[in-house]
Every structure is written in structure tokens, then in C-alpha cells.
Design a protein around this motif. Structure first.
Motif, short mmCIF file in Angstrom:
data_model
loop_
_atom_site.label_atom_id
_atom_site.label_comp_id
_atom_site.label_asym_id
_atom_site.label_seq_id
_atom_site.Cartn_x
_atom_site.Cartn_y
_atom_site.Cartn_z
N PRO A 72 0.82 -1.21 0.00
CA PRO A 72 0.00 0.00 0.00
C PRO A 72 0.86 1.26 0.00
O PRO A 72 1.71 1.44 0.87
CB PRO A 72 -0.83 -0.14 1.28
CG PRO A 72 -0.15 -1.16 2.10
CD PRO A 72 0.55 -2.06 1.16
N LYS A 73 0.59 2.11 -0.97
CA LYS A 73 1.42 3.31 -1.12
C LYS A 73 1.12 4.36 -0.07
O LYS A 73 1.98 5.14 0.31
CB LYS A 73 1.20 3.90 -2.51
CG LYS A 73 1.64 2.97 -3.63
CD LYS A 73 1.29 3.56 -4.98
CE LYS A 73 1.69 2.60 -6.10
NZ LYS A 73 1.26 3.07 -7.42
N LYS A 74 -0.13 4.39 0.37
CA LYS A 74 -0.52 5.42 1.33
C LYS A 74 -0.40 4.95 2.76
O LYS A 74 -0.98 5.53 3.67
CB LYS A 74 -1.96 5.86 1.04
CG LYS A 74 -2.11 6.55 -0.29
CD LYS A 74 -3.53 7.04 -0.49
CE LYS A 74 -3.65 7.72 -1.86
NZ LYS A 74 -5.03 8.18 -2.11
N ALA A 75 0.28 3.88 2.96
CA ALA A 75 0.46 3.36 4.33
C ALA A 75 1.93 3.07 4.56
O ALA A 75 2.30 2.00 5.05
CB ALA A 75 -0.39 2.12 4.54
N GLU A 76 2.76 4.02 4.18
CA GLU A 76 4.19 3.82 4.38
C GLU A 76 4.51 3.83 5.87
O GLU A 76 3.91 4.55 6.65
CB GLU A 76 4.98 4.91 3.67
CG GLU A 76 4.90 4.80 2.16
CD GLU A 76 5.70 5.89 1.47
OE1 GLU A 76 6.23 6.75 2.18
OE2 GLU A 76 5.76 5.87 0.23
N GLY A 77 5.47 3.03 6.22
CA GLY A 77 5.87 2.94 7.62
C GLY A 77 5.18 1.81 8.36
O GLY A 77 5.62 1.42 9.43
#
Lengths: 259, 540
Positions: free
Chosen positions: B213-218
Motif C-alpha cells: 500500500p502506497k498510502k500506508a508507508e511505515g
């Protein structure tokens, strides 16, 4: 004078009589629109049960066609003569395996016949028939073949474990002959002997039409048209100078095996 | 000790309650996190289904540009009329199809197929590009497209899964074939479909694609191998196929714990156990210390440290205070009173009323033991002489190092009356008891101490029942006799002053009078084991 009379008599005989040496049947199987529409309804019901995609809608430009039935591929037609002896197992029959079905969706054979399934599809298959112990799923790649014996009468559905849509039917039954029907439904029976005959039509593994006729003269041609309609609505007509229509049956008739 | 014990009980209860609260909080927090994760999974399950739906719609829409291409329509018309013309048009159709596929850009197909009205493949672009001529009629999506439907599906071919879209090709108001768009499901596809949570696709028990998922980095991501672990169980569950999705599954990996929900896909591939899985990480606390480990800097800064330190200090202060008041102070008092017994003015027993509770019991026990010991000594006095200092526990070396006092071997009733004053006539015979001062019965003749070489000297006049002047004279007489005997025996007398000698005599006199209720005490000087000794005898 005598010579002239004899010539006229021969000419009259030739003109009035059947020029062929034996009886011949020219037939055609007509898939009615009603049958196709009934298949469409059936497909619709099945589609609800099966897993479908998200979208399945008409194109919006022209009307959607009902399911197409190709008589040469989708129908099986047999001829049965009353009192005829069993003809025994057929020779080994080669059937091609395509992506969605067999080359012929419905294959009719005599009991004891062996079928050689040859895959010409680029995708692998695992054909099997539910209930058949000698026809279990087995991987089959392109150009590979599987010989399967069908010793007993019955209707055997052929499926593929890898493609759930794959469906074909092997109908094992005793008959006088299996008719070859072209894509337009036409067939020809030649050198017919005198006697009573029955033509049975199978679709998707079920007998959907049965029609009897009788050859009363040794020579002549019978034109026959078999219209396939939804169950209970089948019609047939015969016009000939060598026989008469004996009786007409529809899809409610049971197969011989069932009898 | 009651308050100390109560305080200890309170502290133990408080510690127990705190421990229970922490453990309960851990379980409650874990359960809440699981519930939140479950809610997220079901929410994302719906979102993913919607995303796949929209994606299918988009592919069907972009495929219209291919289906209406004039070259494609014309070629498929010719081929549908005469299958023999397929070879003639194949190269041209291939070129056109490639160009149209390229125009689709991000929706370009991994496999774009043109089929004639019979379902025969005329041209195929992308995967297996050289394949043609085979029939794909019988695929529901192809059959539907050849009849005029716009339809999507999902195919599983070998170990690959394709999202399928198909459209009919119409020319002159007749169906002349169809175009089939196939997009392979890949990691990239999974990432695009679900940008916030991890999405994976599986075929049977094999995970074929795992998105990032790109919007859930970290956030942590599970590896495909771990996602595939529960698949055997999930696929064997009847409810999975009936409901279309599984129960929430827990996945433990080396990177942490995850929760996942498995779902079937739409389309034909579903019958081949193809589906997708939503995975979300979950931070479960293994033990109570995880509270600290998982706390952030802000959490630590927000702690009311002053309050915590104050509570701790108060707990310590109260504990120490109760301990001092109930344990240390009474013990110190008892010790002080015991030590006071050593002083010249000490009483013979502890005053139990100065103590409370257990200390009172201890003091009473000490008194009792002292009585028992004294009695035992008195009983033993008949056969052996005892030093009065050893009896009283009041040995003072340097003061009267060689002095010993011996009582007559007789009961209190046998104690003679007080002797006459020093001025009265004294009995000169050794066996005879000395005349008590002031008259009365003579004292019981003293028993010679064991080890003495000669009988004791006749006792001087008793020190009690005398006037202070007489008593002083009696003490001086006794002192001079004692010093004379010591000098005679060659002992040092430098330290033996009359003042100190008098104090000792008075102290022993008072002690004996208090203990036996006698009226006076006589002191006899005699030699014992080559040393000068002094013996006190109570006079009734």
C-alpha cells in the motif's frame, strides 16, 4: 408400332417412377428461436448460481442474440431401426479438446467404444467425468491424448477441473447409426432399407426430440424437417412418396436406456 | 504493630489492584485492537470489492476504443464470413491490435485477443502472442460477448490469474466477433487496487500477488508465504464458499502479528479457489511491560511524574513512620530500661507499665526470667557461694574485683533479727552468729565459701537499723578490715577508696533488703582462694 409402344412405356415408367436405386432421406434439423430463447433463460438461471463477473450488460447498440446452437457441434442425432441387430462398438473415436468444450459438445457412441481425447488447446486441461472411475482428473497439455473406454450405456458429462465452464457430453447408447449433421442442420440418409425408423436428437446430454418414420418403398427420397422447440413443443413433418409419418414424439420421450 | 501491618496490607492490596488493572488493561487493549482491526478488514473488504468493480468497468470502457476500430471490425467481418481469410489478415490485425493496446496506456492489456464469430482466436497480443487458431468459445465471457454482451470475468490459466473484459465487435448491425482484454493480477495491480491496506491474491493455496500500500508507508507488511499459511484451512471451510469470505485469521510472522480476511473473487476463477486477502498489522501486547515499550515520548512526557513520586515518597514515609512508632521506639525504650538496670540506682525489675502491647510482654518475660534465675541462684547458694555482683549482674571490675558476698543457707524465716549496733558486745566465737545490730536474733552463721582456706572472720555489726553515724563507722570498719586483709594477702588497694566501697555496700544492702524484706545486712570480710572477699548476710 410395337417398338413405339414399348419405348413410350419405358419412358413413362422412368418418368413416373423413382430414378434412384434405393430409398434416401434428406433431412434438416431446425433450431427454432424459441429453443434458443429457452436456452437463454436457462443460462440466465445458471448464471445466478455460478460465479460471475461484476458486469454483464447488453452492448446498447444492437439487440443481444440468444444462445447460438450449432447443430453439427451442439447436437447429437441417432437413427434407430426397429428390430435391427446391435452393430457393436465403434472404432476408436478421436475427439479434440478445445478451451471451452470438446470439438463436438455432444458425442454419441456405442457401448464399448473408446474415445481418444486429443488436446489442441494451448491451455492445460484436467478432464474428468463425475462418477466414472476410469475418467479421473489428469493433467493434459497441448497435443497430449487420453484414451477413455465407455463400456456401458449412459450419459457422461465431461468436465475440466481447471476450467469450470468446460462442459461436454458423451452419450453411450445403442443405435443403428449416428447421423452427421452439418452446421446448418442438414443430414442425408442413403440406401435406407424398408422398415420403421426413429430419429432422436440430444442436446446437452438430454434427448430433446424423437421422431419416427417408415420406409415403405425401396426407392425414393424422403424430405424431412425436424424443428427443435422447447420441451413439449417439438414439431416434425415429412413429405415423401416412399414412406409415411408414423408417429411423432417430443422431448418428453425417455431414452432407451431409461426405458 | 497494628498500623504497620494495616499499612502493609494496604500497600499489598494497592499493588495487587494495580497489577490486576494493568493485566486487565492489556487484555482489554488487545481485544480492542483486534476489534478495530476486524472492523478495518471488513471495511477494506467492501472497498476492495468496489475497487475491483470500478476497475472492471474502466477496462470495459477503454476496450470500447478497440471494439469500434474500423480496421478490426472490417477484418473480423471478413474472417467471420470465411475462416480461410484469417491467415491473410492476421499480420494486419496484429499491428492494429498492438497499436490500440498501446493507446490504452495504464489499462493496456497483458493479453488482448480478437476472436471471430465462431470463437476462434484470430490474433492474440501480449502473452502467447504467436498463438492463434484455437477456439476459446465456451468461455462464458467470450460466448456472452459474441452474443452482444459487455462482460467481465476472471480467469485462472496455469498459475496466473487474469482480469478479463470482453466486448462484441459490431459491423453493419451484425456481430462479427469480439475483443477480449486480459490484465494479469500482479503485485503492482494489488498495490493500485488497495492503496491503504495490504491486498493479496491467491490461487488455491498459492499466493500469486501481494501489494504494497502506497498510502500506508511505515506500516509493517506481511510476506506472501505467511499470508498463504492459513489458506489450506480457509479453503477447506464450507462457510468460506457459502458466505464468500472467511473468518478473521491471525497471522504471526517474524515481523509481527497480522490479521487477515480471505474472500472469494467474482468470475470463473472463483471455482478454482482464486480469491483475495486483506491484511492489516496488529500490535498485540505480549505482557504488561509492553505498555512501556510501546509508549511514545509524548506519552512518557505526559506522565504525572510529580504525583507518582509524591505517592511513592508518602508510602515510604508512612511505612517508615509506622515502623518507628510501633517497632523501633518500643525496642529502644525497652533497651534503655534494661540498660538502666545496670546503673547503681536501677530497680531490680523492669516497670512493665511503661511498655505497651508486645513490649510489655517482653518486659514481663524478662522479669520472670530474672526471678527464676535469682531463685535458682539462691537455691544453689547453700552449696556454693556466689558473688553478689554475679547474682545481680552488676560486676564492676576495678571497683570490687575480688569481693564476693555470700548469704546464709536458710529460708527467709530463718534470717536472724538485726544485730546490735557496732557499739554493742560482739560475739567472739567464730561459729556463733554475730549479734545483730540493735539486738534480736543473731544472723545465720555464714557458710564458708568453697575454696576458702580458713573460716570467715566474725561478722561486724550489721549496717541496718543504725544511725547514719553508726552506719558510717560500721562501713569504715568493714573497709579498713577489707583493706587490711587485701594488704595482708598482697593485693593492691590503690583503687579501693572508702567512697566507692561505701556505695557498693549501700547498693547491696538496699538490694538485699528489698528482695528479702530483712531489716539489716551484715558484711563479713574473709579470705577466699588467697584473695580478700566480702560476704553480705541479711538480718531479719
Amino acid at each position: 408400332m410395337l417398338r413405339f409402344v414399348a419405348f413410350v412405356a419405358v419412358l413413362a415408367f422412368c418418368l413416373s417412377g423413382n430414378p434412384t436405386l434405393a430409398a434416401k432421406v434428406q433431412g434438416k434439423i431446425v433450431v427454432t428461436k424459441e429453443l434458443r430463447e429457452s436456452l437463454s433463460e436457462l443460462d440466465g438461471k445458471n448464471r445466478k448460481a455460478a460465479s460471475t463477473g461484476y458486469w454483464n450488460e447488453p452492448n446498447g447498440v444492437i439487440q443481444v442474440d440468444p444462445p447460438f446452437v450449432n447443430p453439427s457441434r451442439d447436437l447429437g442425432v441417432v437413427l434407430i431401426k426397429d428390430g435391427a441387430a446391435d452393430r457393436g462398438p465403434d472404432d476408436v473415436l478421436t475427439v479434440k479438446v478445445l478451451a471451452g468444450s470438446l470439438e463436438k459438445n455432444l458425442v454419441i457412441i456405442e457401448p464399448g467404444t473408446r474415445i481418444k481425447f486429443v488436446s489442441i488447446d494451448p491451455y492445460d486441461h484436467e478432464l474428468y467425468s463425475p462418477g466414472m472411475k476410469n475418467f479421473l482428473p489428469e493433467k493434459q497439455s497441448r497435443n497430449a491424448f487420453r484414451p477413455i473406454d465407455f463400456p456401458k450405456e449412459g450419459v457422461f458429462e465431461v468436465r475440466c477441473k481447471l476450467f469450470s465452464h468446460f462442459k461436454a457430453w458423451i452419450v453411450v447408447t445403442k443405435s443403428t447409426d449416428v447421423l452427421k449433421v452439418d452446421a446448418k442442420g442438414a443430414f442425408t440418409l442413403e440406401d435406407m432399407e424398408l422398415g420403421k425408423y426413429t430419429i432422436k436428437v440430444s442436446h446437452r446430454g438430454a434427448w430433446i426430440h424423437e421422431q419416427s418414420f417408415e420406409i415403405e418403398k425401396e426407392r425414393g427420397e424422403i424430405k424431412m424437417e425436424i424443428k427443435l422447440t422447447p420441451k413439449g413443443k417439438a414439431t416434425g413433418k415429412k413429405s415423401s412418396d416412399t414412406g409415411k409419418k408414423k408417429k411423432k414424439k417430443n422431448g418428453k420421450q425417455k431414452s432407451r436406456k431409461d426405458k | 504493630m497494628f498500623v504497620s501491618r494495616f499499612w502493609t496490607l494496604l500497600l499489598a492490596l494497592a499493588a495487587g489492584v494495580l497489577l490486576a488493572v494493568v493485566l486487565l488493561a492489556k487484555d482489554q487493549l488487545n481485544r480492542e485492537r483486534e476489534e478495530n482491526a476486524t472492523a478495518i478488514l471488513f471495511k477494506e473488504l467492501d472497498k476492495t470489492d468496489i475497487a475491483l468493480n470500478l476497475q472492471a468497468r474502466k477496462r470495459l470502457d477503454v476496450l470500447l476504443a478497440v471494439a469500434v476500430d474500423s480496421d478490426i471490425r472490417k477484418i473480423l467481418t471478413d474472417v467471420s464470413k470465411d475462416a480461410g481469410k484469417a491467415e491473410k489478415h492476421r499480420q494486419q490485425l496484429l499491428t492494429v491490435l498492438r497499436a490500440r493496446n498501446k493507446d490504452l496506456k495504464q489499462y493496456a492489456a497483458d493479453m488482448l485477443i480478437a476472436v471471430d464469430i465462431r470463437g476462434d482466436v484470430v490474433v492474440q497480443v501480449g502473452k502467447n502472442q504467436r498463438d492463434h487458431g484455437h477456439n476459446i468459445g465456451g468461455f462464458p465471457v467470450v460466448d456472452s460477448a459474441l452474443r452482444g454482451y459487455v462482460r467481465d470475468d476472471m480467469w485462472k490459466i496455469d498459475n496466473e490469474v487474469f482480469m478479463i473484459a470482453a466486448r462484441p465487435v459490431i459491423n453493419n448491425s451484425r456481430y462479427v466477433g469480439a475483443v477480449v482484454h486480459a490484465m494479469k493480477i500482479s503485485d503492482k495491480f494489488a498495490s493500485e487496487i488497495s492503496p491503504r491496506v495490504q491486498l493479496g491474491f491467491f490461487a488455491g493455496n498459492l499466493v500469486i500477488a501481494v501489494g504494497t500500500p502506497k498510502k500506508a508507508e511505515g506500516t509493517k507488511h506481511a510476506q506472501g508465504a505467511y499470508i498463504g499459511q492459513p489458506l489450506d484451512t480457509v479453503l477447506a471451510d464450507k462457510q468460506f464458499k457459502e458466505k464468500g469470505y472467511s473468518e478473521v485469521q491471525k497471522i504471526s510472522t517474524t515481523d509481527g502479528d497480522f490479521m487477515a480476511i480471505y474472500s472469494t473473487t467474482r468470475g470463473e476463477a472463483a471455482s478454482n479457489d482464486v480469491g483475495f486477502v486483506i491484511v492489516t498489522p496488529i500490535e498485540l501486547m505480549a505482557d504488561a511491560t509492553s505498555f512501556y515499550n510501546q509508549a511514545g515520548t509524548q506519552d512518557l512526557n505526559n506522565l504525572p511524574r510529580g504525583l507518582i513520586i509524591t505517592v511513592i515518597l508518602l508510602a515510604i514515609l508512612f511505612g517508615w513512620g509506622w515502623n518507628y512508632l510501633e517497632a523501633e521506639r518500643p525496642v529502644a525504650t525497652l533497651l534503655k530500661n534494661i540498660q538502666a538496670l545496670e546503673s547503681p540506682d536501677a530497680k531490680d525489675q523492669l516497670n512493665v507499665y511503661r511498655f505497651r502491647r508486645r513490649m510489655r510482654n517482653v518486659a514481663s518475660a524478662i522479669n520472670k526470667v530474672m526471678d527464676i534465675k535469682t531463685k535458682a541462684i539462691l537455691e544453689a547458694a547453700g552449696s556454693s557461694s556466689k558473688s553478689i555482683d554475679s547474682i545481680l549482674g552488676n560486676q564492676q571490675p576495678g571497683r570490687l574485683s575480688s569481693a564476693s558476698f555470700k548469704f546464709a543457707e536458710a529460708s527467709v524465716s530463718d534470717i536472724p533479727d538485726a544485730p546490735p549496733p557496732p557499739g554493742a558486745a560482739q560475739q567472739k566465737e567464730t561459729p556463733a552468729a554475730p549479734a545483730p545490730p540493735g539486738g534480736g536474733r543473731a544472723p545465720i552463721p555464714p557458710t564458708p565459701p568453697s575454696g576458702s582456706k580458713k573460716p570467715p572472720m566474725p561478722p561486724p555489726a550489721p549496717a541496718a537499723a543504725m544511725s547514719p553515724e553508726d552506719e558510717l563507722a560500721y562501713f569504715k570498719k568493714t573497709h579498713s578490715d577489707f583493706v587490711a586483709l587485701k594488704q595482708k594477702l598482697g593485693e593492691p588497694v590503690d583503687q579501693l577508696t572508702f567512697e566507692r566501697f561505701e556505695v557498693t555496700l549501700k547498693k547491696n544492702r538496699d538490694t538485699l533488703i528489698a528482695r528479702y524484706g530483712c531489716k539489716s545486712v551484715t558484711f563479713n570480710v574473709y579470705e577466699k582462694d588467697g584473695k580478700a572477699s566480702l560476704k553480705a548476710t541479711p538480718v531479719k
